[in-house]
Write a protein that holds these residues in place. Structure first.
Motif, PDB file in Angstrom:
ATOM      1  N   SER A  61       0.837  -1.190   0.000  1.00  0.00           N
ATOM      2  CA  SER A  61       0.000   0.000   0.000  1.00  0.00           C
ATOM      3  C   SER A  61       0.878   1.248   0.000  1.00  0.00           C
ATOM      4  CB  SER A  61      -0.890  -0.004   1.248  1.00  0.00           C
ATOM      5  OG  SER A  61      -1.520   1.245   1.404  1.00  0.00           O
ATOM      6  N   ASP A  62       0.456   2.248  -0.755  1.00  0.00           N
ATOM      7  CA  ASP A  62       1.225   3.497  -0.749  1.00  0.00           C
ATOM      8  C   ASP A  62       0.972   4.303   0.524  1.00  0.00           C
ATOM      9  OD1 ASP A  62      -1.331   4.351  -1.356  1.00  0.00           O
ATOM     10  OD2 ASP A  62      -0.798   5.202  -3.301  1.00  0.00           O
ATOM     11  N   ASP A  63       0.164   3.758   1.422  1.00  0.00           N
ATOM     12  CA  ASP A  63      -0.017   4.364   2.746  1.00  0.00           C
ATOM     13  C   ASP A  63       1.191   4.095   3.650  1.00  0.00           C
ATOM     14  OD1 ASP A  63      -2.525   5.215   1.989  1.00  0.00           O
ATOM     15  OD2 ASP A  63      -3.577   3.540   2.949  1.00  0.00           O
ATOM     16  N   VAL A  64       1.997   3.115   3.282  1.00  0.00           N
ATOM     17  CA  VAL A  64       3.186   2.786   4.067  1.00  0.00           C
ATOM     18  C   VAL A  64       4.265   3.803   3.702  1.00  0.00           C
ATOM     19  CG1 VAL A  64       4.881   1.014   4.628  1.00  0.00           C
ATOM     20  CG2 VAL A  64       2.549   0.352   4.012  1.00  0.00           C
ATOM     21  N   THR A  65       4.408   4.799   4.553  1.00  0.00           N
ATOM     22  CA  THR A  65       5.284   5.925   4.218  1.00  0.00           C
ATOM     23  C   THR A  65       6.762   5.657   4.461  1.00  0.00           C
ATOM     24  OG1 THR A  65       4.922   6.878   6.408  1.00  0.00           O
ATOM     25  CG2 THR A  65       3.477   7.631   4.622  1.00  0.00           C
ATOM     26  N   ASP A  66       7.076   4.644   5.264  1.00  0.00           N
ATOM     27  CA  ASP A  66       8.484   4.345   5.528  1.00  0.00           C
ATOM     28  C   ASP A  66       8.953   3.097   4.776  1.00  0.00           C
ATOM     29  OD1 ASP A  66       7.075   2.496   7.041  1.00  0.00           O
ATOM     30  OD2 ASP A  66       8.492   2.539   8.704  1.00  0.00           O
ATOM     31  N   LEU A  67       8.277   2.755   3.681  1.00  0.00           N
ATOM     32  CA  LEU A  67       8.603   1.552   2.933  1.00  0.00           C
ATOM     33  C   LEU A  67      10.033   1.573   2.405  1.00  0.00           C
ATOM     34  CD1 LEU A  67       7.716  -1.175   1.849  1.00  0.00           C
ATOM     35  CD2 LEU A  67       6.731   0.000  -0.136  1.00  0.00           C
ATOM     36  N   ALA A  68      10.460   2.696   1.842  1.00  0.00           N
ATOM     37  CA  ALA A  68      11.833   2.776   1.307  1.00  0.00           C
ATOM     38  C   ALA A  68      12.853   2.515   2.413  1.00  0.00           C
ATOM     39  CB  ALA A  68      12.088   4.127   0.651  1.00  0.00           C
ATOM     40  N   ARG A  69      12.611   3.015   3.598  1.00  0.00           N
ATOM     41  CA  ARG A  69      13.534   2.783   4.720  1.00  0.00           C
ATOM     42  C   ARG A  69      13.579   1.298   5.086  1.00  0.00           C
ATOM     43  NH1 ARG A  69      17.839   2.583   6.411  1.00  0.00           N
ATOM     44  NH2 ARG A  69      18.040   1.922   8.538  1.00  0.00           N
ATOM     45  N   GLN A  70      12.415   0.665   5.139  1.00  0.00           N
ATOM     46  CA  GLN A  70      12.358  -0.770   5.422  1.00  0.00           C
ATOM     47  C   GLN A  70      13.095  -1.553   4.329  1.00  0.00           C
ATOM     48  OE1 GLN A  70       8.271  -2.026   5.897  1.00  0.00           O
ATOM     49  NE2 GLN A  70       7.784  -0.202   7.082  1.00  0.00           N
ATOM     50  N   LEU A  71      12.895  -1.161   3.097  1.00  0.00           N
ATOM     51  CA  LEU A  71      13.515  -1.861   1.977  1.00  0.00           C
ATOM     52  C   LEU A  71      15.025  -1.647   1.936  1.00  0.00           C
ATOM     53  CD1 LEU A  71      10.844  -1.123  -0.738  1.00  0.00           C
ATOM     54  CD2 LEU A  71      11.340  -3.355   0.294  1.00  0.00           C
ATOM     55  N   LYS A  72      15.494  -0.498   2.408  1.00  0.00           N
ATOM     56  CA  LYS A  72      16.936  -0.235   2.411  1.00  0.00           C
ATOM     57  C   LYS A  72      17.667  -1.290   3.223  1.00  0.00           C
ATOM     58  CE  LYS A  72      20.466   3.207   3.415  1.00  0.00           C
ATOM     59  NZ  LYS A  72      21.246   2.364   4.326  1.00  0.00           N
ATOM     60  N   ASP A  73      17.082  -1.722   4.319  1.00  0.00           N
ATOM     61  CA  ASP A  73      17.688  -2.786   5.122  1.00  0.00           C
ATOM     62  C   ASP A  73      17.735  -4.097   4.339  1.00  0.00           C
ATOM     63  OD1 ASP A  73      17.985  -0.987   7.206  1.00  0.00           O
ATOM     64  OD2 ASP A  73      16.140  -1.626   8.214  1.00  0.00           O
ATOM     65  N   ARG A  74      16.674  -4.407   3.612  1.00  0.00           N
ATOM     66  CA  ARG A  74      16.652  -5.615   2.782  1.00  0.00           C
ATOM     67  C   ARG A  74      17.691  -5.534   1.673  1.00  0.00           C
ATOM     68  NH1 ARG A  74      11.187  -8.754   1.096  1.00  0.00           N
ATOM     69  NH2 ARG A  74      10.511  -9.256   3.187  1.00  0.00           N
ATOM     70  N   VAL A  75      17.774  -4.374   1.045  1.00  0.00           N
ATOM     71  CA  VAL A  75      18.748  -4.168  -0.028  1.00  0.00           C
ATOM     72  C   VAL A  75      20.157  -4.367   0.515  1.00  0.00           C
ATOM     73  CG1 VAL A  75      19.748  -2.420  -1.569  1.00  0.00           C
ATOM     74  CG2 VAL A  75      17.257  -2.686  -1.428  1.00  0.00           C
TER      75      VAL A  75
END
Length: 120
Positions: A61-75
């Motif tokens: 959902s684009d309501d998840v505003t910290d998605l890029a931050r969460q994904l940075k850890d995965r990356v």
């Protein structure tokens, strides 16, 4: 002969980095999202590319505003070869519109197959 689990993840992470840095099509996608001007591969920019894909595909959902931050850890974990799931690898492939040859090499590395065509 198949490689050990950790070794296959390290090989897959290294190949991912190599592709994203060396292929102009993939580099262009993450370079557009670099916050600060530098030439090194930016984990945050890569995370933003994947974030856009996940929002556009409806996987997140684009309501998840910290998605890029969460994904940075995965990356980061994927690049280091610490942890990489098939889901995350699929996100990289889809988000960067990777061609069939690169996709095949990544899945071969992920599966731990020794393949002379893995490196660029």
């Amino acid at each position: 002969m198949p490689t050990k689990p950790h070794g296959r993840l390290v090989a897959t992470g290294a190949l991912l980095q190599e592709l994203l840095e060396s292929d102009p099509r993939y580099r262009r996608l993450w370079r557009r999202r670099v916050a600060r001007d530098h030439s090194d591969l930016s984990q945050a920019a890569v995370a933003k590319v994947i974030e856009g894909y996940l929002w556009d595909s409806g996987e997140r959902s684009d309501d998840v505003t910290d998605l890029a931050r969460q994904l940075k850890d995965r990356v980061s974990r994927a690049f280091r070869g610490d942890r990489l799931s098939s889901e995350t690898l699929g996100w990289f492939i889809a988000a960067f519109y990777m061609n069939e040859g690169d996709e095949r090499r990544l899945w071969a590395a992920f599966a731990g197959r020794d393949d002379d065509t893995l490196s660029i």
